[in-house]
Design a protein around this motif. Sequence first.
Motif: not given
Lengths: 376, 377
Positions: B104, B110, B172, B175
């Motif tokens: 994102f 996020a 992120l 992930m």
Amino acid sequence: MDTNVNVAENMNSKKPKSTFFEVLKDFFGKDLVRYIIRRVLMFIPTIFLVSILVFFVIQLPPGDYVSAHISALASEGEILTEDEAEAMRAEYGLDKPVIVQYGMWIRDIIWTPTDSQYYRIHHSHHNWKYSFAFGKNVWDVVEERLGITILVTSIIMIFQYAVSIPIAIYSSTHQYSVGDYVFSVIGFLGTAIPNFILAIVLMYLSYKWTGKANVGLFSQDMMVNGIHWYNFGEFLKRLIIPIIVIGTSGTCGIIRSIRAQMLDEIGRQYTLTARAKGVKERKIVMKYCFRAAINPTVSGLGGILSSLFSGSTVTALVLNMQIQGPQLLQALLTQDMYLAGAIVMIQATLVVVGILLSDIALAFLDPRIRYSGGSR
Amino acid sequence: MNKENILEVKDLRVNIHMMEGELTAVRGVNFEIKKGETLGLVGESGCGKSLTCKAILAINDKKCEASGSIKFNSDESGEVEILDLDPKGDAIRNIRGKQISMIFQEPMVAFSPMYTIGNQINECTRLHITKDKKKSKEISMSVMKKVGIANVEKRYNQYPHEFSGGMLQRALIAMALVCNPKMLIADEPTTALDVTIQAQILELMKSLQKDFNTAILFITHDLGVVAKMCDRVAVMYLGKIVESADTETIYANPLHPYTKGLIGSVHKIGGSRDERLFSIEGTVPLAMNLPIRCGFYDRCTVAIDGLCNKAEPELVEIEPGHKIACFACDHEKCKAECERARKEIAEREKRERRKVEIEAQEAAMAPKKKKLFGRRA
């Protein structure tokens, strides 16, 4: 690469046994523990300030304790001489400066020694002085209703949360649905209808349907024998109306607050991130949205507690509930300042304890609150 | 569906239901992504880039309604039509995060502030790879290491507010990559970061792409980033793709006036300081009740009156791999498109004239009715 190998070794090798002192240091080094200790320490000055306020309230009416006592005795036909009055003043320390008097008042409340005159008469270590209105020592008056007040208040509070949280979650996940509107209307009605009217209506209905007027928290039997397991069911039955009446008044506020907060959280970026990860919708709502949304409600717990204490008085009068609210009202009407002061002091302490508990719960919920700063 | 393609988007439309009416934010987008390829989706704010990629994961808002076709070539279940899946069902959840994942725009928001980074990365591992606690933690930590997070043991148990922006973006990415997805959607992953971190993150994404052979849909408005990252570029304007080509072709030979404008408005080192940056005048119109005409007409410098404001150009392939939607282009295939449009306009105008005539006749014939309340339809 080297660092990676080291890291891997660290991961595999077990930690060496640490000494007790190290464990202790580790424990108190944690943000959460430090936060809780800080909050508990702040509890003390708060209570101190409350006690000053209460002491001020007690000093408000004209005349001092001894003159009030003398007139109370006089009405019973016992006349004290001027010397006896002076001796009494000296014993209560009323000839000393206000600060000393305050100190003595606090000291007597916390611990009255066994060899004092008060203990010899009343066999209590907590000297809250004498209630003229009830003709009894204040602690005896307060003690009678303290337990029941705490019990009833906590049951009502649990009821409020148990009802409003599921409704709020439903309303926010089904925004603008029929259910959402229905619950909103019911919630607003609960808030808008004055408690005493609801109480009277429910009392009437319960009389009509069951043929019994379930007024008051205790039955005749309970008054005599006290509350035991065999009549606890009856006691709970008598609690239903008070719970509905007092509980619904706060429920709407909680529902609206959690609902708004939930809607906010559902629109957040991290909710979208979780969804993009493939997390189940139910888990997204509970893990990400709800935990963040409950935050303001938990922090409002102290406020709800105090509004329950003060807001239930009228209802308690209508329903003839044996809790502290009416007692406080009576004490204020008869200018029985020692009783009023004691009740205010105890309720304020309970509220402060409630706030303390809610703050600690909040620290468990939200890591940002317990975060005390440090290196990145 | 072509076996080489991992994703095929055909005539994707996203409608947003609003109080004022229907807003068509994405108006028929077509593109495909090959396995292991990077496609750049470029365009200014509000042109429908983000909605397009959210539609691919079916994570759009309730108010948005996507139609058209998004076909995903899944290894597990073969060809999947994403728009047919229940957006809350198990099938789509098995694709999200595991086969297509998303990075994102703003890493700072996020992550949920309530849980540790490790918890949130591990959630993905445990959902899609293994339920075993120890194993999944090991996998999550190894991916965190791979994206360049130092001191993973400590970082794993830290909260998002203890991370810097660049580190959060790495987390992120970790992930998104923890399940080795076949495809990655990167929605402006470096917009919120400063330039040095931006370069690091881009390098990281490139090297990870090589390792995992991931296809990337890279959304950005930064043409510099596009030149660095992408194999192919699709330029989006007002919910439509107006030009798409190889990265080199786009930069060497941009044909659509909007693409020319975009490339022209990037500043170049070496230019004079007083030199004014080129800018495209005006703003993107609101995609509500749009008239039939080229969306760029108002801002275009080479617009042809009577054509551009009366018909909307279709995307034509003028050379293999180079598609463009513009009437004002000199290429012969565009000329053919112009002819087609002219015919269409003539026909439509004829129809409209007849309709007006018929209406006038009917109005003359019909008995006059009394007006009750105001106007009557």
